[in-house]
Write a protein that holds these residues in place. Structure first.
Motif, PDB file in Angstrom:
ATOM      1  N   LEU A  23       0.846  -1.188   0.000  1.00 10.66           N
ATOM      2  CA  LEU A  23       0.000   0.000   0.000  1.00 10.66           C
ATOM      3  C   LEU A  23       0.884   1.241   0.000  1.00 10.66           C
ATOM      4  CD1 LEU A  23      -2.592  -1.002   2.737  1.00 10.66           C
ATOM      5  CD2 LEU A  23      -3.049  -0.744   0.287  1.00 10.66           C
ATOM      6  N   ASP A  24       0.515   2.256  -0.791  1.00 13.00           N
ATOM      7  CA  ASP A  24       1.299   3.491  -0.749  1.00 13.00           C
ATOM      8  C   ASP A  24       1.030   4.203   0.575  1.00 13.00           C
ATOM      9  OD1 ASP A  24      -0.985   5.157  -1.001  1.00 13.00           O
ATOM     10  OD2 ASP A  24      -0.603   5.619  -3.098  1.00 13.00           O
ATOM     11  N   ASP A  25       1.768   5.276   0.818  1.00 16.30           N
ATOM     12  CA  ASP A  25       1.714   5.947   2.103  1.00 16.30           C
ATOM     13  C   ASP A  25       0.326   6.495   2.432  1.00 16.30           C
ATOM     14  OD1 ASP A  25       3.267   6.763   4.429  1.00 16.30           O
ATOM     15  OD2 ASP A  25       2.890   8.813   3.736  1.00 16.30           O
ATOM     16  N   LEU A  26      -0.362   7.059   1.467  1.00 23.46           N
ATOM     17  CA  LEU A  26      -1.697   7.598   1.722  1.00 23.46           C
ATOM     18  C   LEU A  26      -2.671   6.485   2.106  1.00 23.46           C
ATOM     19  CD1 LEU A  26      -3.699   9.928   1.843  1.00 23.46           C
ATOM     20  CD2 LEU A  26      -4.036   9.652  -0.616  1.00 23.46           C
ATOM     21  N   ALA A  27      -2.656   5.389   1.366  1.00 25.52           N
ATOM     22  CA  ALA A  27      -3.540   4.256   1.681  1.00 25.52           C
ATOM     23  C   ALA A  27      -3.224   3.681   3.053  1.00 25.52           C
ATOM     24  CB  ALA A  27      -3.403   3.181   0.611  1.00 25.52           C
ATOM     25  N   ARG A  28      -1.936   3.555   3.362  1.00 26.60           N
ATOM     26  CA  ARG A  28      -1.518   3.023   4.660  1.00 26.60           C
ATOM     27  C   ARG A  28      -1.996   3.927   5.794  1.00 26.60           C
ATOM     28  NH1 ARG A  28       2.062   4.266   8.043  1.00 26.60           N
ATOM     29  NH2 ARG A  28       3.093   5.766   6.698  1.00 26.60           N
ATOM     30  N   ASP A 134      -2.446   8.343  11.241  1.00 25.88           N
ATOM     31  CA  ASP A 134      -3.624   7.475  11.240  1.00 25.88           C
ATOM     32  C   ASP A 134      -4.833   8.317  10.838  1.00 25.88           C
ATOM     33  OD1 ASP A 134      -5.573   5.577  11.536  1.00 25.88           O
ATOM     34  OD2 ASP A 134      -4.980   4.976  13.551  1.00 25.88           O
ATOM     35  N   LEU A 135      -4.880   8.680   9.583  1.00 23.93           N
ATOM     36  CA  LEU A 135      -5.932   9.539   9.043  1.00 23.93           C
ATOM     37  C   LEU A 135      -7.315   8.944   9.271  1.00 23.93           C
ATOM     38  CD1 LEU A 135      -6.932  11.936   7.374  1.00 23.93           C
ATOM     39  CD2 LEU A 135      -6.409  10.609   5.311  1.00 23.93           C
ATOM     40  N   GLY A 136      -7.469   7.647   9.058  1.00 16.57           N
ATOM     41  CA  GLY A 136      -8.765   7.001   9.194  1.00 16.57           C
ATOM     42  C   GLY A 136      -9.379   7.162  10.567  1.00 16.57           C
ATOM     43  N   ARG A 137      -8.573   7.172  11.601  1.00 16.70           N
ATOM     44  CA  ARG A 137      -9.066   7.318  12.969  1.00 16.70           C
ATOM     45  C   ARG A 137      -9.634   8.722  13.209  1.00 16.70           C
ATOM     46  NH1 ARG A 137      -6.966   4.152  17.640  1.00 16.70           N
ATOM     47  NH2 ARG A 137      -6.259   3.066  15.823  1.00 16.70           N
ATOM     48  N   ARG A 138      -9.146   9.694  12.458  1.00 14.31           N
ATOM     49  CA  ARG A 138      -9.583  11.084  12.643  1.00 14.31           C
ATOM     50  C   ARG A 138     -10.845  11.421  11.859  1.00 14.31           C
ATOM     51  NH1 ARG A 138      -4.356  14.715  13.462  1.00 14.31           N
ATOM     52  NH2 ARG A 138      -3.095  13.192  14.564  1.00 14.31           N
ATOM     53  N   LEU A 139     -11.266  10.515  10.987  1.00 10.68           N
ATOM     54  CA  LEU A 139     -12.444  10.773  10.163  1.00 10.68           C
ATOM     55  C   LEU A 139     -13.678  10.096  10.761  1.00 10.68           C
ATOM     56  CD1 LEU A 139     -10.889  10.130   6.621  1.00 10.68           C
ATOM     57  CD2 LEU A 139     -11.357  12.351   7.687  1.00 10.68           C
ATOM     58  N   ALA A 140     -14.804  10.795  10.689  1.00  9.15           N
ATOM     59  CA  ALA A 140     -16.076  10.200  11.083  1.00  9.15           C
ATOM     60  C   ALA A 140     -16.387   9.059  10.109  1.00  9.15           C
ATOM     61  CB  ALA A 140     -17.172  11.265  11.032  1.00  9.15           C
ATOM     62  N   PRO A 141     -17.242   8.107  10.483  1.00  9.16           N
ATOM     63  CA  PRO A 141     -17.521   6.969   9.601  1.00  9.16           C
ATOM     64  C   PRO A 141     -17.925   7.361   8.175  1.00  9.16           C
ATOM     65  CG  PRO A 141     -18.386   6.521  11.770  1.00  9.16           C
ATOM     66  CD  PRO A 141     -17.891   7.942  11.792  1.00  9.16           C
ATOM     67  N   ARG A 142     -18.781   8.349   8.025  1.00  8.80           N
ATOM     68  CA  ARG A 142     -19.197   8.767   6.678  1.00  8.80           C
ATOM     69  C   ARG A 142     -18.005   9.323   5.877  1.00  8.80           C
ATOM     70  NH1 ARG A 142     -22.753  13.866   5.260  1.00  8.80           N
ATOM     71  NH2 ARG A 142     -22.881  13.605   3.028  1.00  8.80           N
ATOM     72  N   GLU A 143     -17.168  10.133   6.541  1.00  8.93           N
ATOM     73  CA  GLU A 143     -15.988  10.692   5.883  1.00  8.93           C
ATOM     74  C   GLU A 143     -15.010   9.579   5.511  1.00  8.93           C
ATOM     75  OE1 GLU A 143     -14.680  13.277   8.953  1.00  8.93           O
ATOM     76  OE2 GLU A 143     -15.963  14.930   8.330  1.00  8.93           O
TER      77      GLU A 143
END
Length: 155
Positions: A23-28, A134-143
């Motif tokens: 996975l590239d850095d953004l995906a990771r 950890d971008l995913g943790r900072r986003l609400a489920p819809r985001e």
């Protein structure tokens, strides 16, 4: 030493002729360390631009596209997710490299920020475009769902 696919994976040619895929850095950063990855089994056939494996986080499942044609050779122990024996006539013309990859990634960050803003009203990256670890943790489920659709080209 890597070539990049627009579905946010990378490929590295190894000395033994196999290809490491990761996975590239953004995906990771989007999936984070707690994502569940359902990687392909050794012997599975892969076709470029078709789903190679699935990832799940926050109840969202995404299909990650294969950057290459070939057969899964097994797990990768050098920083990737798995290795692939490339199909006969393997070509890399569809993969991004060097400055081309850097320019594409900058455009991707802009595209994803605009897509999140339009779909969810999410704020842009105020620091100039560096995604948090950890971008995913900072986003609400819809985001998070919207971001995964944009990053992994999964509609």
């Amino acid at each position: 030493d890597r070539l990049y696919h627009r579905g946010h994976t990378w490929v590295r040619e190894e000395e033994d002729g196999t290809l490491s895929v990761g996975l590239d850095d953004l995906a990771r950063r989007l999936l984070g360390s707690d994502a569940e990855l359902d990687l392909p089994a050794p012997g599975a056939g892969l076709r470029v631009n078709e789903p190679a494996f699935r990832a799940r986080r926050q109840g969202v499942e995404v299909r990650v596209l294969s950057p290459v044609d070939g057969t899964v050779a097994g797990p990768d122990r050098g920083g990737g997710l798995f290795r692939v024996k490339p199909a006969a006539g393997f070509r890399t013309t569809h993969l991004l490299r060097g400055r081309e990859a850097v320019a594409w990634m900058r455009q991707e960050l802009d595209r994803i920020q605009m897509g999140l803003s339009a779909a969810c009203g999410a704020p842009s990256l105020a620091d100039g475009g560096v995604a948090p670890e950890d971008l995913g943790r900072r986003l609400a489920p819809r985001e998070f769902d919207t971001a995964c659709g944009l990053v992994f080209l999964d509609v």
